[in-house]
Design a protein around this motif. Structure first.
Motif, PDB file in Angstrom:
ATOM      1  N   UNK A   1       0.589   9.519  10.793  1.00  0.00           N
ATOM      2  CA  UNK A   1       1.685   9.162   9.890  1.00  0.00           C
ATOM      3  C   UNK A   1       1.210   8.345   8.681  1.00  0.00           C
ATOM      4  N   UNK A   2       0.109   7.602   8.851  1.00  0.00           N
ATOM      5  CA  UNK A   2      -0.373   6.771   7.741  1.00  0.00           C
ATOM      6  C   UNK A   2      -1.173   7.574   6.711  1.00  0.00           C
ATOM      7  N   UNK A   3      -1.432   8.841   7.005  1.00  0.00           N
ATOM      8  CA  UNK A   3      -2.159   9.663   6.035  1.00  0.00           C
ATOM      9  C   UNK A   3      -1.280  10.770   5.457  1.00  0.00           C
ATOM     10  N   UNK A   4       0.033  10.551   5.491  1.00  0.00           N
ATOM     11  CA  UNK A   4       0.977  11.534   4.953  1.00  0.00           C
ATOM     12  C   UNK A   4       0.867  11.592   3.443  1.00  0.00           C
TER      13      UNK A   4
ATOM     14  N   UNK B   1       0.837  -1.200   0.000  1.00  0.00           N
ATOM     15  CA  UNK B   1       0.000   0.000   0.000  1.00  0.00           C
ATOM     16  C   UNK B   1       0.871   1.249   0.000  1.00  0.00           C
ATOM     17  N   UNK B   2       0.481   2.214  -0.827  1.00  0.00           N
ATOM     18  CA  UNK B   2       1.238   3.454  -0.938  1.00  0.00           C
ATOM     19  C   UNK B   2       1.333   4.220   0.362  1.00  0.00           C
ATOM     20  N   UNK B   3       0.222   4.244   1.141  1.00  0.00           N
ATOM     21  CA  UNK B   3       0.230   5.009   2.387  1.00  0.00           C
ATOM     22  C   UNK B   3       1.190   4.416   3.415  1.00  0.00           C
ATOM     23  N   UNK B   4       1.343   3.074   3.394  1.00  0.00           N
ATOM     24  CA  UNK B   4       2.286   2.443   4.323  1.00  0.00           C
ATOM     25  C   UNK B   4       3.729   2.646   3.859  1.00  0.00           C
ATOM     26  N   UNK B   5       3.943   2.677   2.555  1.00  0.00           N
ATOM     27  CA  UNK B   5       5.288   2.966   2.028  1.00  0.00           C
ATOM     28  C   UNK B   5       5.733   4.355   2.476  1.00  0.00           C
TER      29      UNK B   5
END
Length: 268
Positions: free
Chosen positions: A122-125, A6-10
């Motif tokens: 941090x997961x919604x950066x 997932x992009x948000x976790x990357x």
């Protein structure tokens, strides 16, 4: 299924690891200068900036960065006026930040946006915010490499550093700006109420592991990076707040190191 698909976790891992690398670099000088609470003062000032940004319709991170810089320069100015009671400067600025944040937050209509800065998100950066963290991280790491010796001397004794030819005023100014920017971006990711812990607790762990300045810094960075990775993995699979998880893991490691060191000392 991989957590990194997932992009948000990357983005969360990239930002988290970068912050884990730079917060100890800032934190070690803060701790040595007996200014461990400066993170608290700046993080509360950043909340006032967030509220101001939301009220003016600008990016809250920019508002946080601006107020953090003003607060950091304010601390430095007050510290020079009353060098014997330099810790008082932190209390004054923190009180101003808390008061201003409390007043301005009452006018913010979207309270969810403001609350996201308290414990971080941090997961919604976004990609743009990640780029900002990357730029600040590079600036901090380059500064550390270029002025490693000067920061080392200043951390232990500013007067001795000045006598030995270190441009204390200029480096203090530069370090103050970098501290303010680090706190402002960390407030967005790990939370304003947590960022000061990330500046201090890894250094406390590093001090238990290494006796020299260099070893303390390396140990602190290792602890910060490991707890950040573990915190993000736990938050993803267990569904808990990553910022708080990271700090709790750091505190647990600190307690383990203290107990381990005490047992070894008694054994000898």
């Amino acid at each position: 299924m991989s957590i990194l698909q997932y992009g948000f976790m990357q983005r969360a891992f990239i930002v988290g690891i970068l912050l884990a690398m730079i917060t100890p670099c800032i934190g070690i000088t803060i701790v040595l200068k007996r200014m461990s609470m400066i993170g608290d003062a700046l993080s509360h000032a950043s909340l006032a900036g967030v509220a101001l940004g939301l009220l003016l319709g600008i990016n809250p991170v920019l508002g946080a960065g601006a107020t953090c810089i003003v607060a950091a320069l304010g601390i430095e100015a007050i510290r020079k006026k009353i060098p014997r009671y330099s810790e008082m400067a932190i209390s004054v600025v923190m009180s101003a930040g808390i008061g201003l944040a409390g007043v301005l937050s009452g006018f913010v209509q979207n309270s969810a946006n403001f609350n996201s800065f308290l414990f971080g998100s941090i997961v919604s950066i976004s990609t743009g915010e990640m780029a900002g963290v990357c730029i600040i991280s590079v600036a901090v790491l380059v500064t550390l490499m270029l002025f490693y010796r000067e920061l080392f001397y200043m951390g232990f004794d500013e007067n001795a550093a000045r006598i030995s030819g270190v441009p204390v005023r200029q480096i203090n100014f530069m370090f103050t700006i970098l501290t303010a920017l680090t706190v402002s971006v960390a407030s967005r990711t790990v939370g304003a109420l947590i960022v000061s812990s990330m500046l201090v607790v890894p250094i406390a762990c590093g001090m238990q592991m290494g006796k020299s300045y260099k070893n303390t810094l390396i140990g602190a960075i290792c602890v910060a990076v490991l707890t950040t990775i573990a915190g993000l993995v736990l938050s993803y699979y267990v569904g808990i707040k990553p910022g708080g998880t990271i700090v709790l893991l750091e505190v647990v490691i600190f307690l383990i190191l203290v107990i381990f060191k005490t047992i070894i000392r008694k054994g000898h």
